[in-house]
Design an enzyme around this catalytic site. Structure first.
Site, PDB file in Angstrom:
ATOM      1  CD  GLU A  44     105.328 -38.370  -6.172  1.00 32.05           C
ATOM      2  OE1 GLU A  44     104.469 -37.593  -5.716  1.00 32.05           O
ATOM      3  OE2 GLU A  44     105.805 -39.312  -5.521  1.00 32.05           O
ATOM      4  CD  GLU A  76     117.923 -52.574 -21.754  1.00 33.76           C
ATOM      5  OE1 GLU A  76     119.032 -52.336 -22.254  1.00 33.76           O
ATOM      6  OE2 GLU A  76     117.621 -52.282 -20.583  1.00 33.76           O
TER       7      GLU A  76
END
EC number: 4.2.1.126
Length: 270
Positions: A81, A112
């Site tokens: 953004e 992960e």
């Protein structure tokens, strides 16, 4: 102090399957109200980290977010953004997720759990002491994130974190830890809920404050935003009209000429 994962503790609610729709959503809402108050308690921690981020970026460094699952996606969302909102390079704020871009949409098995891949992913960007890395993990135990921060520390790269457990391995390996303690989730262990909301609120604070400090905002307006669609062009025209007290036609003419709200205002005042 002993490390206790409050994010994994049993929900304060039980027999969820017997609840009505209204009871479920009202209960979720009740839990969600905890989040901004928990964030408020951590403002001193957030301020310390943001001061460091601002300093790094003012001196030519970059901000990296690194996470897995929901945490990784939230970091990528915040990073993505920044260019359209503040007109900065895509290379200024960078989000990395365990498993790579494929993991943005679909979980990548065991990604992960790697104790080496986080650092390898950072090295692809030629990371250096000029940069800062923020690890994001609700649990505070994600190996991909924790070990990436450990390697950053060894290489004199500043580190921060956003987690929702106190005294976690991630916090202990971050120079600027942020701990937002939101307690057990409505759905036991579903840290995409309150914990995810808390992380999003903090991420909003980090980049918005940083970009204001870097001069990417004028007054309270996004004058450096990318004019990438009709809505944003219309917003830009209104900004110019309000700032220069000119007509819509004059504002549009300036915007078409200078391709930037900021430049349109600067040249319009001459």
């Amino acid at each position: 102090m002993d490390f206790i994962k409050t994010t994994e503790q049993d929900s304060h609610y039980n027999h969820l399957e017997k609840m009505s729709i209204n009871e479920i959503i009202a209960s979720i809402n009740s839990e969600d109200k905890i989040v901004p108050l928990a964030v408020e308690k951590s403002i001193p921690q957030i301020e310390l980290l943001v001061k460091n981020v601002v300093g790094k970026l003012k001196n030519g460094g970059r901000l990296f977010y690194i996470g897995a699952g929901t945490s990784g996606r939230l970091g990528i969302l915040d990073a993505s953004e920044c260019p359209p909102t503040f007109g900065v390079s895509h290379d200024l704020v960078i989000g990395l997720i365990a498993g790579g871009d494929a993991a943005i949409r679909k979980a990548v098995e065991n990604a992960e759990d790697s104790t080496t891949q986080g650092w390898e992913d950072l090295k692809k960007y030629n990371i250096s002491e000029k940069d800062i890395v923020i690890g994001i993990a609700a649990s505070g135990t994600t190996p991909y994130v924790v070990h990436a921060l450990k390697q950053c520390n060894k290489n004199n790269i500043d580190t921060g974190c956003i987690t929702c457990n106190k005294n976690s391995p991630l916090s202990l390996n971050a120079q600027f830890p942020i701990e937002i303690i939101v307690g057990p989730e409505f759905l036991t262990g579903s840290s995409r809920m309150k914990a995810g909301t808390a992380q999003k609120l903090v991420l909003n604070m980090i980049t918005t404050t940083t970009m204001i400090q870097l001069g990417r905002v004028r007054g309270n307006k996004m004058v450096d935003m990318q004019l990438s669609n009709d809505k944003l062009v219309d917003r830009g025209i209104k900004m110019i009209m309000n700032e220069l007290k000119v007509s819509e036609e004059e504002a549009l003419k300036l915007l078409q000429e200078y391709k930037s709200v900021r430049q349109s205002i600067i040249h319009g005042k001459k």
